[in-house]
Write an enzyme that holds these catalytic residues in place. Sequence first.
Site, short mmCIF file in Angstrom:
data_model
loop_
_atom_site.label_atom_id
_atom_site.label_comp_id
_atom_site.label_asym_id
_atom_site.label_seq_id
_atom_site.Cartn_x
_atom_site.Cartn_y
_atom_site.Cartn_z
N GLU A 40 6.75 -4.38 -2.45
CA GLU A 40 6.12 -3.74 -4.02
C GLU A 40 6.66 -4.75 -5.40
OE1 GLU A 40 7.34 0.21 -5.10
OE2 GLU A 40 4.90 1.06 -5.66
N GLU A 90 10.46 7.99 0.72
CA GLU A 90 9.26 6.77 0.66
C GLU A 90 9.93 5.65 0.69
OE1 GLU A 90 6.81 7.01 -2.09
OE2 GLU A 90 6.38 4.58 -2.39
#
Length: 333
Positions: free
Chosen positions: A162, A157
């Site tokens: 974020e 990932e």
Amino acid sequence: MIHALTALVLALPLTASAVHQDSSFRRRHASVAHTPAYMRRAANYTIKDHFVGEDFLSWTFYDSSDPTGGLVTYLDAQSAIDNGLATVDCDNVTTLAVDANQTVATGGNRNSVRISSPETYSSGLFIADFAMMPTGCGTWPAYWTVGTTADWPDAGEIDIIEGVNLNTENQITLHSGADCTLNSTANTTGHILGTECTSSADADSGCAYQQDDTTSFGAGFNAAGGGVYAHLWNSDGITVWFFSRDSIPSDITSQNPDPTTWGTAAAIFPSTGCDISSHFYDHAIVLDTTICGDWAGPAYSASGCPGTCEDAVANSTNFVDAQWKINYISVYQ
Ligand SMILES: *[C@@H]1O[C@H](CO)[C@@H](O)[C@H](O)[C@H]1NC(C)=O
Ligand SMILES: *[C@@H]1O[C@H](CO)[C@@H](O)[C@H](O)[C@H]1NC(C)=O
Ligand SMILES: *[C@@H]1O[C@H](CO)[C@@H](O)[C@H](O)[C@H]1NC(C)=O
Ligand SMILES: *[C@@H]1O[C@H](CO)[C@@H](O)[C@H](O)[C@H]1NC(C)=O
Ligand SMILES: *[C@@H]1O[C@H](CO)[C@@H](O)[C@H](O)[C@H]1NC(C)=O
Ligand SMILES: *[C@@H]1O[C@H](CO)[C@@H](O)[C@H](O)[C@H]1NC(C)=O
């Protein structure tokens, strides 16, 4: 559809522990300026996919419960369009919004969207131009890629954008299977938060950089008119650059990108500590905004937001700016 259920179910495992690392792990790398060999190669990238406007409305809309514990109901494509949460304006800008109009009880679920690309990738030069990103108390937006063909985290990932709540500094994180660490002394504009990329349900901080630039995330990003995140992913490493709106290189705008000219990257994950190709493959691109949950919840008070995160979800004013405005996402190989 190519998407395996695993990718949809696991997702964003970054937890509050990553937030706590911010202070305890904060350390500047006295670094040696060097350009990895793969960045010195002559650039010659061909555009493979260019997503703009209505293209995003035909991505896969994930509509099951949020695997990261968020107080959201992810809408299917038709519901998202009908409710005005997935729209395209006359300039071809795609908006993906959290609902900011409906009444939600304290601790209830608010409508949101989470989409993933129809194509999957195992390498490439990815360029994403956002005019705006979600911000506000309770929000947890992410622009990321994740493996679709193996159980998380075995196909990896890559979290490119974020953060949570009122943050204005972006976090860039890798999550992987066994034997993968961040091993870099390269000069980067971001600082390293943690070096263990190997993740599991119980230890899911990942290896990460935090950008020190307050235009890199949230309200600061938006005030500057947004910008471009570009990342180069190949067998030699994963490198991420950030350009605020007024400093986007002309070779990006002209669709002839040459990363060798882009200067200091925000984050570099070289293959010296991690065999990138065997740890990161078959990724879909994902955009979502969740609320509270495993990261924005525990980090809520520390970010200067009033009351509790359960209170925040009930106050629709918090979500007026909880919107992705996407100019385009391009993939070159
Ligand atoms: C890192 O890069 C910046 C920007 O190019 C430069 O100003 C700085 O001197 C470099 N630092 C080191 C230690 O090489
Ligand atoms: C880039 O690649 C194409 C196709 O392989 C080739 O025709 C072209 O000459 C290359 N350009 C440069 C500048 O290397
Ligand atoms: C708007 O986006 C569509 C794809 O959704 C594309 O075909 C079209 O060329 C775009 N228009 C402009 C003016 O960019
Ligand atoms: C929410 O309501 C405002 C007006 O109060 C409107 O401008 C906006 O489009 C609505 N948003 C959605 C997603 O329905
Ligand atoms: C880190 O990378 C250097 C080369 O830059 C290499 O010599 C070293 O063995 C690597 N260390 C680890 C733990 O992978
Ligand atoms: C709702 O949220 C807004 C924005 O964060 C805040 O200014 C306002 O005070 C909140 N209202 C209540 C009743 O908590």
